[in-house]
Design an enzyme around this catalytic site. Structure first.
Site, PDB file in Angstrom:
ATOM      1  N   CYS A  33       0.812  -1.201   0.000  1.00 46.55           N
ATOM      2  CA  CYS A  33       0.000   0.000   0.000  1.00 46.55           C
ATOM      3  C   CYS A  33       0.846   1.251   0.000  1.00 46.55           C
ATOM      4  O   CYS A  33       0.361   2.341  -0.225  1.00 46.55           O
ATOM      5  CB  CYS A  33      -0.850   0.047   1.259  1.00 46.55           C
ATOM      6  SG  CYS A  33      -2.526  -0.355   0.947  1.00 46.55           S
ATOM      7  N   CYS A 102      -4.333   5.930   4.933  1.00 47.59           N
ATOM      8  CA  CYS A 102      -3.047   5.352   4.595  1.00 47.59           C
ATOM      9  C   CYS A 102      -1.931   5.873   5.484  1.00 47.59           C
ATOM     10  O   CYS A 102      -1.078   5.128   5.936  1.00 47.59           O
ATOM     11  CB  CYS A 102      -2.728   5.696   3.151  1.00 47.59           C
ATOM     12  SG  CYS A 102      -2.245   4.280   2.203  1.00 47.59           S
TER      13      CYS A 102
HETATM   14  S1  FES Z   1       1.852   6.353   2.892  1.00 46.17           S
HETATM   15 FE1  FES Z   1       0.410   6.030   1.372  1.00 46.17          FE
HETATM   16  S2  FES Z   1      -0.720   7.819   1.450  1.00 46.17           S
HETATM   17 FE2  FES Z   1       0.804   8.197   2.836  1.00 46.17          FE
END
Ligand code: FES
Lengths: 153, 380
Positions: A33, A102
């Protein structure tokens, strides 16, 4: 796109690094991710005496890690558990919407470090008392993170 | 300041600005008007058309659009809709710009059969796939000239050769290549180019349409641009585009040679940093493109750190995009997610200097080192 606070913490992150003999270590995220955070804590008399982080991720990820560790330092375990993702984001003057999930995993990494601390001491009652069974379960299973809508890797 | 993001946006050449100015103040006529003000504007547009056609060496027509995105939409949707009776099968490369990919997906929803041509590790389309998939009812094949992100130049001669046996027309998006490599010998029925990529103004582009190729307009109205793109023409922008094309025709070779030297110096030195890799093709790449992957760290952090040092760059990293999806181009080249995250994209232009490169090379190793020192993936 980012607040001055985010920039500031990205540029001068506090508490970067690793604690070799940490009392608790928590890792969340997923390099797939684009984010992976590890938080290390040292606990003394129920307080987080020292805390450090390592982060693979964007500027927001680094800044949230820095801010979360700063907020947790010196707090009691109970107080540290009150640090939510939202609180970290707020302390940074806000984050772009798509970055909320995230990047802002530092609070979760901290929770896990705390669970790990209790686990290492065999203090499973405390885990129950503080309502951290779910975290423990995930950690035992090796689950890294629940991915949000922006993180469909 | 050291600007290395020319693929996103370039400054307008001053000579182009000069050429445009009178068309905003004195010669402001509507090209459709039947009086001298209108005639003056009409004349200017036709002159610009000639200059752009000369640049791409095309034998056919040219439709001015609002930019490359509209030109790509017009090429794909316009051609497919008009020629759907001939067939409904379309092939497009998997590393196209979103303004090609999304119209293709739209056509899919309209019942066209769209197949994506895979690429090899360097980002070159797999020719045997095209050969294999080409059918009697294939009407359109879209393969870019060069990739704006990884710089890879596609083997278009080989693609044209394969298509010779078929009735399918070839659409080439030359947005990234125009002004950098020779675009005058493209053997394609539809070619997209845009003005800002050759130091012209934003908001104008063009679709070249070869003789005997019919397309359907997407924008209906007063029938401007031969009925293929209605709406009062953006005369100053078109004039600027024409001027930019004229300058580019004369100067692109020298510019490219100089830029290429800067590029090579960056690549050579950046690759000295440990665990760094070049994305795209090592030789068959645009003279202005550098795309380097640094393991264990994330692209947006690199770009922001560079910006703090007065250097502007770009990335294919997920974390810098709205969706947080990593670049589809890097993924198509076979990179893993975590590999695609750490890519740094530098696109050079004619205003870059040796000093810019010095400045970049001075700070880059330190930035990479600093970010790696924070990364849990970097354990040495
Ligand atoms: S680490 Fe993926 S959006 Fe910041």
């Amino acid at each position: 796109m980012y607040s001055d606070k985010v920039f500031e913490h990205f540029q001068n992150p506090r508490n970067v690094g690793k604690i070799e003999d940490a009392d608790g270590v928590g890792t969340v995220g997923n390099p797939v991710c684009g984010d992976l955070m590890t938080i290390y804590i040292k606990v003394k008399d129920g307080r987080i005496e020292d805390i450090k982080f390592q982060t693979f991720g964007c500027a927001a990820a680094i800044a949230t890690s820095s801010m979360a560790t700063e907020m947790a330092k010196g707090k009691t375990i109970e107080e540290a558990l009150q640090i939510t993702r939202d609180a970290v984001a707020e302390a940074l003057g806000g984050l772009p919407k798509q970055k909320m999930h995230c990047s802002n995993l530092a609070a979760d990494a901290l929770r896990r470090a705390i669970v790990d601390y209790f686990r290492k001491n065999g203090n499973f009652d405390k885990i129950k008392e503080l309502g951290l069974e779910r975290e423990l379960e995930k950690m035992e299973k090796g689950e890294m993170d629940d991915h949000g809508e922006y993180c469909e890797a | 300041m050291a600007y290395f993001d020319y693929a996103s946006s370039s400054p307008v050449d001053r000579r182009v600005v000069e050429a445009m100015l009178p068309y905003m103040t004195d010669h402001f006529g509507n090209p459709s008007s039947v009086h001298s003000f209108g005639f003056k504007a009409r004349e200017a547009i036709e002159e610009a058309r000639e200059k752009v056609l000369q640049l791409i060496g095309g034998n056919g027509d040219l439709v001015f659009t609002s930019g490359a995105t509209e030109a790509n939409n017009l090429a794909l949707i316009g051609y497919a809709m008009r020629n759907s009776k001939k067939g409904r099968h379309i092939l497009i490369s998997s590393v196209e710009h979103m303004s090609v990919i999304n119209p293709a997906k739209y056509l899919q929803k309209q019942g066209f059969e769209v197949e994506f041509i895979p690429v090899n590790g360097f980002g070159e389309v797999k020719l045997d796939f095209i050969e294999e998939k080409l059918r009697e009812d294939t009407i359109l094949v879209s393969v870019q000239h060069a990739n704006s992100e990884i710089g890879t130049i596609q083997p278009l001669d080989a693609v044209s050769e394969i298509l010779e046996k078929s009735d399918a027309v070839l659409h080439v998006d030359a947005t990234a290549s125009v002004g950098k490599i020779d675009v005058s010998k493209l053997n394609a029925e539809l070619i997209t180019i845009s003005s800002n990529d050759i130091y012209g103004p934003k908001g104008v582009g063009a679709l070249f349409i070869a003789e005997n190729v019919r397309i359907q307009p997407l924008i209906l109205g007063g029938g401007q641009e031969k009925g293929l793109r209605s709406g009062t023409e953006n005369v100053p922008a078109i004039v600027g585009f024409g001027k930019a094309a004229e300058i580019t025709s004369k100067e692109w070779k020298d510019d490219s040679e100089r830029i290429k030297k800067l590029r090579d110096r960056i690549i050579e030195n950046a690759l000295k940093i440990e665990d760094s890799y070049l994305n795209g093709h090592p030789e068959r790449r645009l003279p202005n493109n550098v795309n380097i992957r640094f393991s264990y760290i994330e692209g947006e952090s690199i770009v922001l750190s560079l910006d703090m040092n007065g250097i502007q760059a770009s990335t294919g990293s997920a974390c810098s995009s709205k969706t947080l999806q990593p670049s589809h181009v890097l993924m198509a080249c076979g990179l893993k997610h975590e590999e695609a995250h750490g890519s740094l994209l530098l696109t050079l232009g004619k205003y870059n200097t040796d000093e810019d490169v010095d400045k970049l090379l001075e700070v880059l190793p330190g930035i990479i080192e600093r970010l790696r020192s924070m990364s849990p993936l970097y354990r040495r």
